[in-house]
Each structure stands twice: as C-alpha cells, then as structure tokens.
Design a protein around this motif. Structure first.
Motif, PDB file in Angstrom:
ATOM      1  N   GLN A 243       0.803  -1.221   0.000  1.00 60.15           N
ATOM      2  CA  GLN A 243       0.000   0.000   0.000  1.00 60.15           C
ATOM      3  C   GLN A 243       0.841   1.278   0.000  1.00 60.15           C
ATOM      4  OE1 GLN A 243      -3.708  -0.172   2.329  1.00 60.15           O
ATOM      5  NE2 GLN A 243      -2.919  -2.094   3.180  1.00 60.15           N
TER       6      GLN A 243
ATOM      7  N   GLU B  69       0.627   3.847  -1.761  1.00 61.61           N
ATOM      8  CA  GLU B  69      -0.174   5.054  -1.955  1.00 61.61           C
ATOM      9  C   GLU B  69      -0.657   5.657  -0.631  1.00 61.61           C
ATOM     10  OE1 GLU B  69      -3.105   1.597  -2.800  1.00 61.61           O
ATOM     11  OE2 GLU B  69      -0.943   1.987  -2.746  1.00 61.61           O
ATOM     12  N   GLU B  70      -0.641   4.854   0.435  1.00 59.83           N
ATOM     13  CA  GLU B  70      -1.016   5.373   1.751  1.00 59.83           C
ATOM     14  C   GLU B  70       0.084   6.241   2.355  1.00 59.83           C
ATOM     15  OE1 GLU B  70      -3.959   5.009   3.278  1.00 59.83           O
ATOM     16  OE2 GLU B  70      -4.699   3.927   1.497  1.00 59.83           O
TER      17      GLU B  70
ATOM     18  N   ARG C 299       0.238   7.772  -5.260  1.00 60.81           N
ATOM     19  CA  ARG C 299      -1.174   8.099  -5.508  1.00 60.81           C
ATOM     20  C   ARG C 299      -1.335   8.799  -6.855  1.00 60.81           C
ATOM     21  NH1 ARG C 299      -0.836   9.530  -0.048  1.00 60.81           N
ATOM     22  NH2 ARG C 299      -0.747  11.773  -0.507  1.00 60.81           N
TER      23      ARG C 299
ATOM     24  N   LEU D 201      -0.852   6.347  -9.862  1.00 62.15           N
ATOM     25  CA  LEU D 201      -2.021   5.479 -10.036  1.00 62.15           C
ATOM     26  C   LEU D 201      -3.189   6.251 -10.635  1.00 62.15           C
ATOM     27  CD1 LEU D 201      -1.808   3.529  -6.659  1.00 62.15           C
ATOM     28  CD2 LEU D 201      -1.465   2.552  -8.939  1.00 62.15           C
TER      29      LEU D 201
ATOM     30  N   TYR E 133      -5.877   3.943 -12.212  1.00 60.99           N
ATOM     31  CA  TYR E 133      -6.039   2.849 -11.253  1.00 60.99           C
ATOM     32  C   TYR E 133      -6.385   3.406  -9.876  1.00 60.99           C
ATOM     33  CZ  TYR E 133      -3.806   0.291 -14.979  1.00 60.99           C
ATOM     34  OH  TYR E 133      -3.513  -0.249 -16.208  1.00 60.99           O
ATOM     35  N   ALA E 134      -7.261   2.706  -9.200  1.00 58.90           N
ATOM     36  CA  ALA E 134      -7.738   3.173  -7.897  1.00 58.90           C
ATOM     37  C   ALA E 134      -6.765   2.863  -6.779  1.00 58.90           C
ATOM     38  CB  ALA E 134      -9.102   2.554  -7.592  1.00 58.90           C
ATOM     39  N   SER E 135      -5.927   1.852  -6.961  1.00 55.69           N
ATOM     40  CA  SER E 135      -5.016   1.429  -5.898  1.00 55.69           C
ATOM     41  C   SER E 135      -3.909   0.590  -6.502  1.00 55.69           C
ATOM     42  CB  SER E 135      -5.763   0.601  -4.849  1.00 55.69           C
ATOM     43  OG  SER E 135      -6.203  -0.628  -5.413  1.00 55.69           O
ATOM     44  N   THR E 136      -2.907   0.293  -5.683  1.00 55.07           N
ATOM     45  CA  THR E 136      -1.839  -0.595  -6.127  1.00 55.07           C
ATOM     46  C   THR E 136      -2.392  -1.970  -6.486  1.00 55.07           C
ATOM     47  OG1 THR E 136      -0.191   0.576  -4.810  1.00 55.07           O
ATOM     48  CG2 THR E 136       0.322  -1.688  -5.422  1.00 55.07           C
TER      49      THR E 136
ATOM     50  N   ASP F   2      -5.365  -2.658  -7.547  1.00 59.85           N
ATOM     51  CA  ASP F   2      -6.091  -2.511  -8.802  1.00 59.85           C
ATOM     52  C   ASP F   2      -5.126  -2.614  -9.988  1.00 59.85           C
ATOM     53  OD1 ASP F   2      -8.246  -2.000 -10.511  1.00 59.85           O
ATOM     54  OD2 ASP F   2      -7.974   0.176 -10.400  1.00 59.85           O
ATOM     55  N   TYR F   3      -3.977  -1.941  -9.882  1.00 62.24           N
ATOM     56  CA  TYR F   3      -2.980  -2.022 -10.948  1.00 62.24           C
ATOM     57  C   TYR F   3      -2.374  -3.415 -11.025  1.00 62.24           C
ATOM     58  CZ  TYR F   3       1.175  -0.955 -13.740  1.00 62.24           C
ATOM     59  OH  TYR F   3       2.159  -0.950 -14.704  1.00 62.24           O
TER      60      TYR F   3
ATOM     61  N   ASP G 243      -9.643  -7.048  -1.687  1.00 57.94           N
ATOM     62  CA  ASP G 243      -8.462  -7.066  -2.555  1.00 57.94           C
ATOM     63  C   ASP G 243      -8.064  -8.492  -2.932  1.00 57.94           C
ATOM     64  OD1 ASP G 243      -8.245  -4.330  -2.678  1.00 57.94           O
ATOM     65  OD2 ASP G 243      -6.826  -4.192  -1.012  1.00 57.94           O
TER      66      ASP G 243
END
Length: 762
Positions: free
Chosen positions: A93, A95-96, A102, A105, A110-113, A115-116, A143
């Motif tokens: 995570q 992006e957190e 962030r 993505l 993409y909404a999140s890691t 998701d990618y 997830d």
C-alpha cells in the motif's frame, strides 16, 4: 505428534530424522521447484522493516511502478526461458504513504496498487500464459477477491506473531492480527496460499511454534495453505539490523524440522536455496520444495544472493538421493481440483502447462509437433543400474518397485503408478530395466510392417472430443470436407499398396450414419478385389460393435462373417483410456471399457487377433494408465489374442477438447518414455511387442523410445490421416530408408515383419 516441549528439547539430529521420515512418507523422494520470473511491480512501501532493502523511498527509484510494457517484457523473457510462474512482489500500500504513488495510479487510471496489480496480472496471463502469483502482503477480503481471477495463487509471509519486535517497528502491515486476518480471508475465498516464517529476527523458537500452529489452524479450517516458507534472516547493509547476527544454520534447520512436524503432511515446506551456502542441510532438515527459482531475474528481495543455477540445484538434490521436478505456482492438489481452487478464468491456463500429475511441464515438446524431444536417455547414465538381472539398489519407491521386477515380481496398479512418477535419473533407470527386458523377450531386431492406411470415411455420428479427424455430415473445417470413399477407390488404393510392396492394409473410419452392418463386408470385398493375399487389419471395437448392432446379430456371429470375408486382425483403437471416469469426459457416447474388452474377447474367441492401444495425455492421470494396462493384461492372460501394445500420445493442436480449453497439450516426453518403458515391464511375459508411433513421435523421439523397451516401429503408413488431422507434422508415410536412419545409430537391425510378427524370409 510431538508436543511443543518435545520439539524444543529433542536433539536437532533426532528432530530432523523425524522430519525427513514425515517428508519422505508424504512426498517420496521428489523435491519440487517453481521456474519463475520475479516482477518487482513497485519498490515503494508504506512499511519500514528493519531487515528490508527491497522497499525504497521515491527518490531512490526511477519510477513509482513498472509500466505494463516493462512487466510484459520481463514475463516474455521468462516464457522464453521455460518459466511457468510470474511472481509479482511489491511494497504494501505505498499510496497510503507517498503522494507520488497516488498520483501515478490516478494518472494511469487505477484506484489502488492492488487494482494495478490485477491489471498487469491479467496482461501477463493473457499475453504469455505465465501463471501470476501475487505476493501483495496483508490484504483485506475485497483485494484478495479482486486478484483471484487473475492470480493462480497468492501469498504473504506471516513472519512472526511475536509482539513488539524491533524488526517490525514502523511497519503497520506487520501487526500479527492483520497478517492472521489475511490468512483467514484467503482461506474463506479458497485461494491456494503461500505463507511462512522468518527465522532470526529476534523472536524465539516458542514464537516460531506459535506462528506454525496459527498456520496449521487456518489450514485446518480451509485447506488452503499449499506451502510454508522457512526463511533465514541475513543482515544487510543499509538497514537498521545490519549489525544483527545472521540466523545460525542450526536454528534454520530446527525451524524447518519443526515446520514439517507441526504442519500436516500435505502442506509443502520450502527454504530459499539462495540464502544458504550449503543446500544439503536444508534437505536433511525436511524440506520438499526449493520455492521459486528464476533463470532470468534476480531475487529482488535479496539481490545480493544469486539464484543457484538449475544444474547445481539438480546436482545437490540428486546427491542427497532425491529427484527434482518443476511445479506450477499451484501445487498438484490444487491444480487437480480446479473447480474448488481456481477461478474459471485460470482453469485452462493451469491445465495447459500441467503434466499428468498436476506438476509443471518440463519442456515445450509436444507429440506431433516439430520441436525435437529432450535427450532424456542421452544424459549421463543413472548412478544405479540393472545389469544381468541384478538387483536394483538405492532408495525410493521407484527403485523399490524395480528391485521387485528384478526378482520377477509382477507390478500391479499401485506399482505401475509409482513407476510413472519417475523423474531425473529414475527415468533412465526405468528405461534401462525395460530395455533389458526387451532384449531378453524380443531380441535386438527392430521390426516394421509395410502397410497402407485406408480411412474410408471421416463422417461419424459419434462425438469423441479428442478427435479432429471425424466430422458431422455437414461439417467443414480447415483440414478438409466430409468424405466417403467409393468402393472402387478402396480397391484402387489396395492395388497401389501392393504395387509398392505393402503386405497389410489398415482399415479405419468414422461411423457413418448411413452404414448398415453389411457396409464393412462390402469394404472387405473391395479390398479382396484388389488383392487376395494382403493382410486385412481393420475395424475398431466400436465399428464391429456398431456393425453387429445394425445387423441385429450377436457380435460373435458378426465377427465370424467378417473373418470369413477376409478380415484377419483388429486394431486396438477406440480403446483410448480403458477407465470409464475418463471416457465420460473424452468420449461419453462411445463404447465403455467393458464393451471394448468384450469386443476383443469375442474377436479372439472366433480366431481374430488384435492389439492394444492407449491414447494418453489429454485429461487423465497415471492411475488411469495403470488401470488400462492391468485390465488388458488380464484379458491377454484369458485369451492370448493380443499381438502388441501401441502407445498413442494425444496430439492436441486441432482437437475439439483442446480448442474448447478442456484438455492438456498431450503428454510430456518424460511421460511418453515412461509409457513405453512401463508397458514393457507391466506386460513382460504376456505381450512381447511394444510399438512406437513415429507419426506422433518423429524420428528423434522414436529413436529414444527404442532404448526404453520398444522393439517395433509399426507401419510405413501410406496415407496416415488421423494424426495429421489433429495437427501432427511428421508426414504421411515413412520409407524403409527413413526407418533405417532411425535405427542405424542404435546398432540394431531393421527387419520387416508381417502383421502377426512373422519375420520376412523366415
């Protein structure tokens, strides 16, 4: 089962002995590994573990994430190198923690890691066929579920359940409760899962036992833990633990043995081979798997520790008395139960790279294809051989069965299955035993018959799912239109065959809806119009059964009519696999096992000889091969009517069942070698001749099989159409000069025979 107190206080050598016994009982002498590529999707991570050099700050990476084209290039290199697995490893995570993650993505949609990750897993799966394994760390149920359709397996190291370890300060995803929740969610979703412990990061042996018990409990609830990694800590420069002592080798060995004894036998235990300088102690402690080993990419988590070359890994494994086998990212238990463990989108990709045991295919060779076979019998001689009827020495179930064979013991179903499990040096050992038997039973002659195939029609009312030759009355495809030969054309082809020196004509075709029982009699009349002497080898058990049914007469009476009209022998085709569980999948409307056996029993009873065939490598497992051999051997002992055994490897390319993504791509070459060798052993004293299908094997493959117990090359086969319709590339006929070229390097004579194995000039 040992108590924790016993595990903690039993001397290490005694503990590892117990672990080896459990390992050998559950997994035999086989040690597996997964040929993989390592794809570091992102090295950004919100955690800061005291031992990790994989995770990096944004300033130390060229880009937050690998681009799809970069991912695909790595995967394609792995595919070219023979890998089956694409291991995606990444920080948890990021992006957190990092705005740059962030932003990347969001920019790329993409909404999140995760998701990618799901997107690139799908890309690799669809473009290369490599099976993704997602190692994304602690995830929630949503997830994990998002990854299940695109990742054949997933994983997360539990590491330790000890609270307050300095190694995990600043690592919110390493909280024991969060790791345990991920393990539980994976079980609820039926995800084949990899987990493990990290030994030497400050926890105690009691802490390690607690983690193993937690894994055991989760597996008891769900059955999803396929492997447990026991990894040793090594200090690295640039980490807060760089001054810490490395995990002592004896601590690693203790943890491996404890894992083997705490966990149920079906869970595989592995230790990374690149993190130990000496591999023998890992085997000695009880591992049965080496984990993922890459011929292409580094271990990005431990880049300072190179993967051992596959030859070195094999040598270390065999030196310890084991055999090495490639596996998939999903182990056989899970690969062979796809309805439970695999998303529908992954079932064929797993099947397509599986062998008959649910392990990974070891080469890209396939029957009927143009790629030459691997030189399995050209490798260095096995360390333990059988000569002059001597006993087989050495350990393992395969050697034990062969030792019994050397003593004259009969192999039953279980022993035959064991022989089919042979790997590495064991394959050469089985082949040597088979070839010794061949030499005693059939001598050194390599026989063949001059013959012509006449496939009088490709129209068939039956819908065998493995058959690319037969067509419905109105079907067309790339390999030609439906046809039915005129009887005059059959006569012409017989005359032509005789002019070219053929002594046999082989008659096979589809079951045309317009045939009555007299049609086959008319075909025999047409053959006899072309030659009164040529041997007529024709009509499968399905054809004669249908002919009798349409004539409304008993089968014995119908076969007698055919015999009186000139039929001499029946081919064994239509047998496929004589196991009705398999027949229900590949030919559900065809005669069943007992009907095939009864057709040949009846044929033998009226004075017609026949042979045994087996079509192998589509959907079945080795137990079905064993049943086929035992059932036909029993019939041979009853009637004595079979002349030979003919293995026919499944040619997959154009078959309906493969195009529908419901079958494997035929047997591996190892399985094909063993089919001929094991048949020689199983039928010894009952059937003297084992035939090679050069049409399906090619010249190089046929030559190796003649060193594995086979003594016959079949026919010259003018107009072979059935294998070619399925995609075989090896031609429609084989001249005597070409057969001589196969045999000459073996130093054995090529001898023409009759259909009933009378030698020319004898």
């Amino acid at each position: 089962m040992l108590s924790d107190a016993d595990l903690l206080h039993t001397p290490l050598e005694d503990l590892t002995a117990l672990a080896r016994a459990v390992r050998d009982d559950a997994h035999g002498r086989r040690i597996t590994f997964s040929p993989k590529v390592f794809i570091p999707l992102t090295m950004l991570c919100r955690d800061r573990c005291g031992y990790c050099t994989f995770a990096k700050a944004p300033a130390r990476v060229t880009a937050p994430y690998l681009l799809p084209e970069e991912v695909l290039a790595i995967a394609e290199a792995g595919k070219a190198a023979g890998c089956h697995e694409a291991l995606f490893t990444l920080g948890e995570q990021p992006e957190e923690r990092y705005p740059v993650a962030r932003e990347w993505l969001a920019t790329h949609g993409y909404a999140s890691t995760v998701d990618y990750l799901a997107a690139v897993c799908r890309l690799v799966l669809e473009e290369t066929g490599l099976l993704p394994h997602a190692n994304a760390g602690a995830l929630d149920v949503r997830d994990l579920a998002a990854l299940r359709p695109v990742a054949a397996s997933q994983g997360m190291m539990l590491e330790s359940l000890a609270e307050g370890l300095a190694a995990h300060r600043g690592a919110p995803d390493k909280l024991p409760a969060r790791r345990l929740a991920t393990l539980e969610f994976a079980g609820e979703l039926a995800i084949p899962f990899t987990t493990g412990i990290l030994v030497g990061i400050g926890d105690t042996r009691s802490d390690q036992l607690a983690a193993l018990h937690a894994i055991d409990a989760a597996h008891a609830r769900h059955g999803h833990v396929q492997e447990v990694i026991v990894q040793n800590f090594l200090p690295k420069a640039g980490t807060t633990m760089f001054r810490a002592a490395p995990c002592p080798p004896e601590d690693l060995q203790w943890a491996i043995a404890a894992a083997r004894l705490v966990l149920p036998p079906e869970i595989h235990v592995q230790a990374p081979p690149n993190l130990s300088d000496d591999l023998a102690p890992l085997l000695h402690a009880g591992i049965d798997d080496w984990g993922g080993v890459s011929p292409v990419t580094a271990d990005h988590v431990n880049p300072e520790r190179a993967w051992p070359a596959l030859d070195l890994l094999r040598a270390a494994t065999e030196a310890a008395g084991h055999t090495l086998a490639p596996r998939l990212t999903v182990y056989p238990t899970y690969a062979l139960d796809p309805e439970r463990w695999l998303d529908p989108a992954l079932r064929f990709p797993v099947l397509d790279v599986s062998d008959a045991e649910g392990l990974g295919r070891d080469t890209s060779w396939c029957s009927g294809g143009e790629e030459p076979p691997p030189p399995l019998l050209d490798a260095p001689e096995a360390a333990r051989t059988v000569t002059g009827g001597g006993a087989v020495t050495g350990g393992g179930a395969v050697a034990e069965v062969l030792a019994g064979v050397a003593l004259g013991q009969e192999v039953g179903e279980a022993e035959i299955v064991t022989l089919f499990s042979a790997r590495g040096p064991e394959v050469r050992l089985v082949a040597e035993v088979a070839d010794d038997l061949r030499r005693t039973i059939a001598g050194d002659d390599v026989t063949f018959v001059r013959n012509r195939n006449i496939n009088y029609t490709n129209v068939c009312t039956f819908k065998c799912r493995f058959c690319a030759f037969s067509k419905g009355p109105l079907s067309l495809n790339l390999r030609g239109a439906p046809y039915l030969l005129e009887l005059d054309e059959i006569t012409r082809r017989v005359v032509e065959a005789v002019d070219e020196g053929a002594t046999e004509v082989c008659l096979q075709g589809g079951i045309h809806p317009n045939f009555d029982g007299d049609y086959y009699l008319h075909v025999l009349e047409a053959v006899r119009a072309g030659s009164t002497d040529i041997h007529i080898h024709g009509f499968t058990a399905l054809e004669v059964t249908e002919g009798a049914r349409r004539s409304e007469v008993p089968l014995a009476e119908y076969l007698t009519r055919l015999k009186e009209a000139g039929l001499k022998t029946l081919p064994g085709t239509a047998a496929e696999i004589l196991d009705d569980e398999v027949r229900a999948l590949i030919c559900p409307d065809k005669i069943n096992t007992e009907e095939w056996l009864e057709a040949h029993r009846t044929a033998h009873g009226v004075g017609l000889r026949s042979n045994i065939t087996i079509m192998f490598g589509s959907v079945e497992q080795p137990v079905s091969w064993a049943r086929h051999m035992v059932r036909t051997r029993d019939l041979q002992r009853e009637t004595g009517g079979f002349t030979e055994f003919v293995p026919l490897p499944f040619v997959h390319m154009a078959t309906p069942i493969y195009l529908q993504k419901k079958a494997r791509r035929g047997p591996t070459f190892r399985e094909t070698v063993l089919m001929h060798a094991v048949a020689r052993i199983a039928y010894a004293g009952d059937i003297d001749n084992i035939q090679v299908s050069w049409v399906k094997m090619g010249a190089a493959g046929a030559r190796q099989l003649l060193r594995a117990g086979a003594n016959d090359l079949g026919g010259t086969l003018m107009d072979e159409n059935i294998s070619r319709a399925a995609g075989a590339q090896h031609g429609q006929r084989m001249g005597v000069e070409e057969l001589e070229a196969i045999v000459a390097p073996l130093g054995r004579p090529l001898v023409q025979r009759s259909t009933l194995y009378a030698l020319a000039g004898a």
